[in-house]
Write a protein that holds these residues in place. Structure first.
Motif, short mmCIF file in Angstrom:
data_model
loop_
_atom_site.label_atom_id
_atom_site.label_comp_id
_atom_site.label_asym_id
_atom_site.label_seq_id
_atom_site.Cartn_x
_atom_site.Cartn_y
_atom_site.Cartn_z
N ASP A 141 -74.36 -10.79 -7.40
CA ASP A 141 -74.43 -9.87 -6.26
C ASP A 141 -73.62 -8.61 -6.57
O ASP A 141 -74.06 -7.50 -6.27
N TRP A 142 -72.46 -8.76 -7.19
CA TRP A 142 -71.61 -7.63 -7.54
C TRP A 142 -72.36 -6.68 -8.49
O TRP A 142 -72.35 -5.47 -8.29
N LEU A 143 -72.98 -7.25 -9.52
CA LEU A 143 -73.71 -6.41 -10.48
C LEU A 143 -74.87 -5.67 -9.81
O LEU A 143 -75.12 -4.49 -10.09
N TRP A 144 -75.58 -6.35 -8.92
CA TRP A 144 -76.68 -5.70 -8.22
C TRP A 144 -76.16 -4.54 -7.36
O TRP A 144 -76.76 -3.47 -7.33
N ARG A 145 -75.08 -4.76 -6.66
CA ARG A 145 -74.51 -3.71 -5.80
C ARG A 145 -74.01 -2.52 -6.63
O ARG A 145 -74.18 -1.37 -6.22
#
Length: 186
Positions: A141-145
């Motif tokens: 989720d962090w990488l996508w954000r």
């Protein structure tokens, strides 16, 4: 010896005069009138195109607004939230956004270290060495954000290892290098 004399009869003289008259009429017509007729045809096409636009220019205004929105969307895809950030403030902006993203993704941001990048064609590279801790789905989720909020970023290095021995949802440590690119001003 008899000298060759060249004489024309009435019929040949009449044809010669008519041919010269036709040439003297066609030559100015072809050099003066035809180019002007082509210009008139182009001008008429331009006028009819302009007349097809509404009187108040509403269609043109809508088309310009659509184009501006498309440009803004493309600028956001390329630069993310950094679109209007001055070059000397990029590092502080990126670090602040990484902290906000980490909070939103339930990831611990342990360290961010800006590093010197290189110039790649017309782009200036900004590197960030990052250490984060979280569970697998939270890291994803962090990488996508990061990709969505910061625009065109590239993960140049990614190292992932476990911090505990849990079988379900282990705590993971990720070391990565992010590269962000901006077009250099000309």
């Amino acid at each position: 010896m008899r000298a060759n004399t060249f004489s024309l009869g009435f019929r040949e003289t009449r044809l010669l005069v008519l041919g010269l008259a036709a040439i003297s009429i066609m030559l100015p017509l072809m050099t003066l009138v035809v180019p002007q007729a082509r210009k008139l045809e182009k001008a008429t096409a331009t006028v009819s195109a302009l007349e097809s636009v509404s009187v108040d220019g509403g269609e043109l205004t809508d088309a310009l607004a659509d184009t501006e929105r498309t440009n803004d969307d493309l600028r956001f895809q390329l630069y993310g939230d950094m679109a209007g950030t001055p070059t000397n403030q990029i590092e502080a902006f990126v670090i602040g956004r990484l902290q906000e993203i980490s909070w939103a993704a339930d990831v611990e941001l342990r360290s961010v270290e800006p590093a010197a990048g290189e110039s790649v064609q017309i782009f200036e590279e900004s590197l960030f060495r990052i250490e984060i801790v979280g569970q697998y789905e939270d890291l994803y989720d962090w990488l996508w954000r990061v990709r969505h909020d910061l625009g065109y970023v590239v993960v140049k290095h990614y190292d992932l290892r476990r911090l505990d021995n849990k079988d379900e949802d282990p705590e993971l440590l990720a070391n990565l290098s992010l590269a962000s690119y901006r077009a250099t001003p000309r």
